[in-house]
Every structure is written in C-alpha cells, then in structure tokens.
Write a protein that holds these residues in place. Structure first.
Motif, short mmCIF file in Angstrom:
data_model
loop_
_atom_site.label_atom_id
_atom_site.label_comp_id
_atom_site.label_asym_id
_atom_site.label_seq_id
_atom_site.Cartn_x
_atom_site.Cartn_y
_atom_site.Cartn_z
N CYS A 7 0.82 -1.21 0.00
CA CYS A 7 0.00 0.00 0.00
C CYS A 7 0.85 1.26 0.00
CB CYS A 7 -0.94 0.01 1.21
SG CYS A 7 -2.39 -1.06 1.01
N ASP A 17 -2.46 10.79 -4.63
CA ASP A 17 -1.44 9.87 -4.11
C ASP A 17 -0.79 10.45 -2.86
OD1 ASP A 17 -1.83 8.06 -6.16
OD2 ASP A 17 -0.22 8.89 -7.40
N PHE A 20 -3.20 10.39 0.01
CA PHE A 20 -3.34 9.01 0.49
C PHE A 20 -2.19 8.64 1.42
CE2 PHE A 20 -1.60 4.73 -0.51
CZ PHE A 20 -2.46 3.99 0.29
N GLN A 21 -0.96 8.94 1.00
CA GLN A 21 0.20 8.59 1.83
C GLN A 21 0.18 9.35 3.15
OE1 GLN A 21 1.83 6.12 1.22
NE2 GLN A 21 2.50 5.88 -0.89
N ARG A 24 -2.74 7.92 5.27
CA ARG A 24 -2.39 6.57 5.70
C ARG A 24 -1.41 6.62 6.87
NH1 ARG A 24 2.06 3.64 4.86
NH2 ARG A 24 1.89 1.38 5.17
N ALA A 57 -8.29 9.74 -2.71
CA ALA A 57 -7.38 9.30 -1.65
C ALA A 57 -8.11 8.41 -0.65
CB ALA A 57 -6.78 10.51 -0.94
N LYS A 60 -8.50 4.95 -1.92
CA LYS A 60 -7.28 4.14 -1.77
C LYS A 60 -7.16 3.61 -0.34
CE LYS A 60 -4.59 6.68 -5.28
NZ LYS A 60 -4.08 5.58 -6.11
N LEU A 61 -7.52 4.45 0.63
CA LEU A 61 -7.49 4.00 2.03
C LEU A 61 -8.50 2.88 2.25
CD1 LEU A 61 -7.31 7.48 3.79
CD2 LEU A 61 -5.47 5.78 3.69
#
Length: 234
Positions: A7, A17, A20-21, A24, A57, A60-61
């Motif tokens: 991930c 992206d 998301f990072q 996360r 985002a 994606k999580l």
C-alpha cells in the motif's frame, strides 16, 4: 530489510497519491483515532485540494482496509474489533505458517544469512516498545516480512503484504505490544528451523508464534473502553 507494505510501495505522483500517503501515515501512527468520522470539507480545506482528489485518496485507504464508507453516512477510520482481529490472526497463522515452510525450502543461502543477521541485530538492541510508532522500524514486522519474502511465492507475498499488513500495523501500533524477549526466542527458533531447511518445524513454530501474539492482542482489546475501541461516534 525493513517491512514495506504494498500500500506504500509506489512513490506518490498525483495530489490524491500524496494525500493518500499522508492520511495513511496519520491513521497508522494514531494521528487519526480509530472510529473517527472523516470530514471531507475539513480535510479538503486543510490540504487545499479538491473534493475529487480527497475522495480518490479515501478510496485508496478503503482499498487498504483502513477506512469504511457507507452511502449517506460517509467515511470513517475503522474501529477496533475483536472479531476482525481474530480473523486477521487466523489468516496470518495459516498463511505465514506456509510462508515459513516455503522459506525453509526456497531461501537462498544469502537470504538465510541475512535473516540470521537480522536476528542478531534484534537481540543486541531489543526495544521494549516500537520506537515512536515508527512505520519504518518494527523489529517484529521486519522479521515477518523477511520470512514472507523468502517464501518466493509472489501470490502469497501480495496477499499478505497488500491485503493484510496495514491492518496488522493498525492494531499493532495502537495496542503497542512491544517486542518481548519471548518473541525474540520464538524468532530464533524459527530461523534455526529455516537454516536447517526443516520446513515442517518452521511452519509449526511460526503458527505457535502468531497464536501467542494473537492471545496477547486479544487480552488487550478486551480491556479497552468503547472510546478506545473507536465505537463511540455515531
């Protein structure tokens, strides 16, 4: 070799992206509590991004199993759940037991030597707790990642590292079980079996190791309050 979740394996390219990072990391380090409802307007304003990028985002999580989203309710960080924890450990016991058996069969001599060196480093500097909830340094997860990778079964590696290990981190870093001398001994026994190319014993020992970890984590969850579990928000 430090554990690296699929991930987080790709460098961020788009705004979504990067969001998301960041999100996360915040979830896994405890910056966003379990069960917290995600306010899209607040986050979009805080990051200065569009709602579209934010929703991408969050999607994606959701794919990493860190967020749940319901129609007409919105998204929220997952809550602690004993049932979910037991499911995770049941899967880990079976799949990582298999990974240990395959590692004993498939690891190169250099990979076995690297695993032995990792164990020596852990033994000489065993921390009582993971350092500052650092995502990049957890001696227990580093060990498990090396064994999983050593299985040389790409599908098994993807299933564990992509589908499961962010959830493992979510629980581990909040429960903060530390890295105990008992776990160190269990690691050493597993590595000894892998070194001897005894796949059957490596699998038995890995299964035992994960069951012991499961029992410790379950006891901690059972002693947590509803607020700590993240089930207080509606």
């Amino acid at each position: 070799m430090a554990f690296r979740s699929v991930c987080q394996s790709q460098e961020p390219v788009t705004i979504a992206d990067r969001m998301f990072q960041d999100l996360r990391r915040s979830i896994l380090e405890g910056g966003m509590p379990a069960g917290k409802k995600i306010s899209e307007p607040e986050l979009a304003a805080a990051y200065g991004v569009s709602r579209g990028s934010l929703r991408e985002a969050i999607g994606k999580l959701e794919n990493c199993n860190l967020v749940t989203r319901r129609p007409n309710i919105g998204a929220r960080i997952i809550s602690f759940s004993i049932d979910q924890l037991m499911e995770i450990y049941q899967i880990r016991e079976a799949m990582e037991g298999m990974a240990a058996r395959l590692a004993a069969q498939n690891m190169t001599e250099q990979e076995v030597q690297n695993l032995q060196e990792l164990i020596k480093r852990q033994k000489s500097s065993t921390p009582e707790q993971p350092e500052n909830n650092n995502l990049k340094h957890d001696p227990d997860l580093d060990f498990h990642f090396c064994v999983i990778k050593g299985s040389q079964n790409e599908r098994l590696i993807r299933m564990l590292c992509q589908d499961l290990y962010d959830l493992v981190r979510f629980y581990r870093l909040r429960l903060n079980p530390g890295f105990t001398p008992k776990a160190q001994i269990e690691h050493e026994l597993i590595v000894d079996a892998i070194t001897r190319r005894d796949g059957e014993m490596a699998e038995v020992l890995m299964r035992h190791h994960i069951r012991a970890s499961r029992d410790r984590a379950k006891l901690q969850l059972e002693n947590m309050t509803p607020e700590e579990l993240g089930v207080h928000e509606k």
